[in-house]
Design a protein around this motif. Structure first.
Motif, PDB file in Angstrom:
ATOM      1  N   GLU A 160       0.840  -1.200   0.000  1.00  0.00           N
ATOM      2  CA  GLU A 160       0.000   0.000   0.000  1.00  0.00           C
ATOM      3  C   GLU A 160       0.879   1.256   0.000  1.00  0.00           C
ATOM      4  O   GLU A 160       1.589   1.534   0.958  1.00  0.00           O
ATOM      5  CB  GLU A 160      -0.907   0.020   1.242  1.00  0.00           C
ATOM      6  N   GLN A 177      -0.040   4.160   0.378  1.00  0.00           N
ATOM      7  CA  GLN A 177      -0.492   5.118   1.392  1.00  0.00           C
ATOM      8  C   GLN A 177       0.371   5.061   2.653  1.00  0.00           C
ATOM      9  O   GLN A 177       0.521   6.061   3.369  1.00  0.00           O
ATOM     10  CB  GLN A 177      -1.958   4.840   1.778  1.00  0.00           C
ATOM     11  N   ASP A 211       3.115   7.359   1.982  1.00  0.00           N
ATOM     12  CA  ASP A 211       2.630   8.749   1.994  1.00  0.00           C
ATOM     13  C   ASP A 211       2.466   9.252   3.428  1.00  0.00           C
ATOM     14  O   ASP A 211       2.906  10.357   3.777  1.00  0.00           O
ATOM     15  CB  ASP A 211       1.297   8.853   1.249  1.00  0.00           C
ATOM     16  N   ARG A 212       1.825   8.426   4.247  1.00  0.00           N
ATOM     17  CA  ARG A 212       1.574   8.840   5.633  1.00  0.00           C
ATOM     18  C   ARG A 212       2.884   9.024   6.399  1.00  0.00           C
ATOM     19  O   ARG A 212       3.056   9.982   7.153  1.00  0.00           O
ATOM     20  CB  ARG A 212       0.680   7.817   6.339  1.00  0.00           C
TER      21      ARG A 212
END
Length: 675
Positions: A665, A667, A670-671
């Motif tokens: 993932e 994300q 990104d996080r």
């Protein structure tokens, strides 16, 4: 005429051989422009004279200085042997070990005038792929090899034989390094000076490793590339009536004409050097020649309509041909080309590897020597025109790829429009053939495996062809569908290889095979030698352009996207691993393919003599030689390589590879980075 015994006796010094100069009957390398300072000229001359006793220095110094100033390098033409250079039967070499004799055979094949591009300059292919730097080195190497035992290793420093050193019978008989220059000094300009001073050498790939087998070595790879390009870009492996336009008919690029015919398409190849064009035509690899663009366009139309197989050589500049094809499209709306590429020697763009469209062949050869800066400007202007025509045809529907010859890299440096928006460091507007075609094949473990029959007997080659075909057919019934397609292509190739008459020089063969296939073929050939079905030892080898042999961010590893495409651990580890797993000789090179300072690559030679030991060496070394690269490609994130190395570990219980755990993932990244 010298004999092989005389060649092995050491440098002929008393009396000195007559200085015949350059032979006008063979092609010669372009004049080099190293731009040496007076102090560097003195050093180059001093370095050359150290091969000879002091009483000869006065005699040789004048002619060596003349060579340096006239040709940009000291080749020592006086010492070019009178013996016909070719691969003789292994038993004819006066050696104490057959391993040494096999190395001699391979060296002489690399310098055979029927094989070598510029034989008197010791250049095998690629314009500057040297076997040695000068002829003194040739004589010394043959003397060392003739006296070598199985407890000695010949050490080669960029063409220079450092000497014979004690080693084990299991050690390589020869260890070669070419161009091992400290990275910060590995520039093109520094290379020209270093080569002129006789302290380093560009061995290309199989020139300086003594493993070249003539243009057949690339015919098969080019055939596979064209076939797989048709499958990827045109949706079919049936290329009848399809047109493939490219350039170059030299030592490597000459394979394109033959490959087009084998693939069944219409190959149109531009070449500025009439001698290279005629050589391929006389060889039978080029079916037709024309120097008229109107006639060239007419033959393309006729061949397309009839869906005939054709190899057509255009004697002229590739830029003119591309621009003519675009003008024809603009005028008629008819796109006469389906597939396009380029094989000019752009690893060497300013010393004869690329001829700008603004000049004739003769004018270019003069200008690159008399005004190198002006010549460089014209090369850049020509590359911009070259790319502009390709871009327009590509917009019209042609599919183009870079053939790993630094075409797009040099075009980018020239300011041509080749940038890929949002692309990575190794990506351009057009893919390299590795990124779109051969990379997947490498990740499956397939690459250019080759062998040479040291008897020189065509019957031995036919027998090994039959053995290889039988081995591949047996394996192909047990593999996955994706792998079976590769086996099918190679079975067809090896079954038809004899009728295509591709042998130039030694009795050699190449095919693409994976790890299992290579090991099985080697063991089967070794057994055939033991039983007398093959009359003499066989040398197995491969192109450096392979699964594990080369780290080249703009070619062999251009489809490695984890940031490590510019790292060379794989090639260096491969060289080291081959050496202690049984190779007869090993080589590691800076440069090759894309050019000096852009690549690290290595190769090997291994003699199969029918012994149990030779079989053990082949099995151990070939397994490593493929698994190394597949494991690296797996770690970089390639799914084909992941599946391939998983299957290999299941078959080989002692093999354990660190497997990647891909991020599922984005994300998560990104996080983490936003925090």
């Amino acid at each position: 005429m010298s004999s092989l015994k005389e060649i092995c006796a050491g440098l002929p010094l008393d009396p000195l051989p007559p200085n015949r100069g350059r032979d006008p009957g063979v092609p010669h390398a372009p004049v080099r422009t190293p731009n040496l300072t007076p102090a560097e000229e003195r050093l180059a001359l001093r370095n050359a004279l150290r091969y000879f006793p002091p009483n000869l220095h006065a005699t040789l110094a004048t002619e060596f200085a003349q060579e340096l100033r006239q040709y940009g390098h000291i080749y020592m033409y006086r010492f070019c042997p009178a013996l016909r250079m070719r691969a003789y039967h292994i038993n004819q070499y006066p050696c104490r070990t057959r391993q040494a004799a096999s190395i001699m055979l391979m060296i002489m094949n690399n310098l055979d005038p029927a094989v070598a591009q510029f034989p008197q300059e010791l250049v095998t292919y690629g314009g500057n792929g040297q076997v040695f730097s000068n002829w003194a080195q040739f004589w010394l190497v043959f003397n060392y090899l003739s006296t070598m035992t199985e407890e000695q290793t010949l050490v080669m420093y960029s063409g220079h034989p450092l000497g014979l050193f004690p080693s084990l019978p299991s050690s390589p008989r020869c260890v070669i390094t070419n161009g091992m220059v400290i990275p910060n000094y590995s520039s093109r300009e520094e290379y020209e000076k270093m080569f002129a001073m006789g302290i380093t050498m560009y061995g290309q790939m199989t020139a300086g490793s003594y493993c070249y087998i003539g243009p057949q070595g690339i015919v098969h790879g080019t055939t596979l590339t064209v076939l797989n390009a048709g499958r990827r870009y045109l949706g079919s492996g049936d290329l009848r009536g399809r047109v493939f336009v490219t350039s170059g008919l030299g030592g490597m690029s000459g394979a394109q004409a033959k490959a087009a015919v084998i693939a069944g398409c219409i190959g149109v190849i531009a070449e500025v050097d009439e001698a290279a064009l005629k050589k391929r035509h006389e060889q039978g690899w080029l079916m037709e020649i024309t120097n008229d663009l109107t006639h060239c366009i007419q033959r393309i139309r006729e061949a397309r309509k009839a869906k005939m197989t054709l190899s057509l050589g255009y004697h002229g500049n590739i830029v003119d041909l591309w621009e003519c094809l675009y003008l024809e499209y603009k005028k008629t709306g008819e796109l006469l080309v389906d597939l396009g590429s380029d094989q000019t020697s752009l690893h060497n763009p300013f010393s004869g590897g690329y001829y700008p469209v603004q000049l004739t062949f003769r004018q270019a050869n003069q200008l690159m020597n008399t005004d190198p800066e002006r010549f460089k400007t014209l090369v850049h202007e020509s590359l911009c025109r070259h790319v502009a025509a390709i871009n327009k045809l590509s917009d019209a529907g042609m599919f183009f790829w870079d053939y790993g010859n630094a075409f797009l890299l040099e075009a980018q440096r020239a300011g041509a429009e080749v940038e890929k928006k949002g692309g990575g460091a190794t990506e351009f507007k057009y893919p390299s053939y590795v990124q779109h075609i051969m990379g997947d094949i490498f990740s499956l473990g397939f690459g250019p495996f080759r062998w040479v029959c040291t008897s020189g007997d065509p019957a031995d080659l036919a027998e090994t062809d039959s053995i290889a075909a039988a081995v591949l057919e047996e394996i192909s019934s047990t593999v996955t569908e994706r792998v079976r397609q590769q086996y099918s292509d190679n079975i067809r190739w090896i079954r038809e290889a004899g009728k295509h008459k591709m042998v130039v020089g030694s009795q050699a063969r190449i095919l693409y095979s994976d790890q299992r296939g290579r090991v099985s073929i080697a063991l089967a050939i070794n057994q055939a030698i033991a039983k007398g079905r093959v009359s003499a030892p066989v040398v197995i080898s491969r192109d450096h352009h392979d699964v594990s042999g080369t780290d080249s961010p703009f070619r062999e590893t251009s489809n490695v996207y984890d940031g490590s495409a510019f790292c060379a651990d794989m090639a260096v580890q491969n060289f080291v691993g081959d050496a202690f797993r049984g190779a007869t000789w090993v080589a590691l090179h800076n440069g090759g393919g894309v050019g000096w300072g852009e690549v690290m690559n290595g190769g090997f030679g291994l003699v199969l003599d029918g012994s149990e030991e030779a079989g053990q060496r082949a099995k151990l070394m070939l397994n490593w030689d493929v698994s190394n690269g597949v494991a690296r490609r797996c770690w970089s994130g390639n799914t084909n390589a992941y599946e391939t190395i998983q299957r290999t570990m299941e078959d080989q219980r002692q093999l354990r590879v660190t497997m990647p755990n891909p991020v599922q993932e984005d994300q998560i990244l990104d996080r983490a980075l936003q925090g």
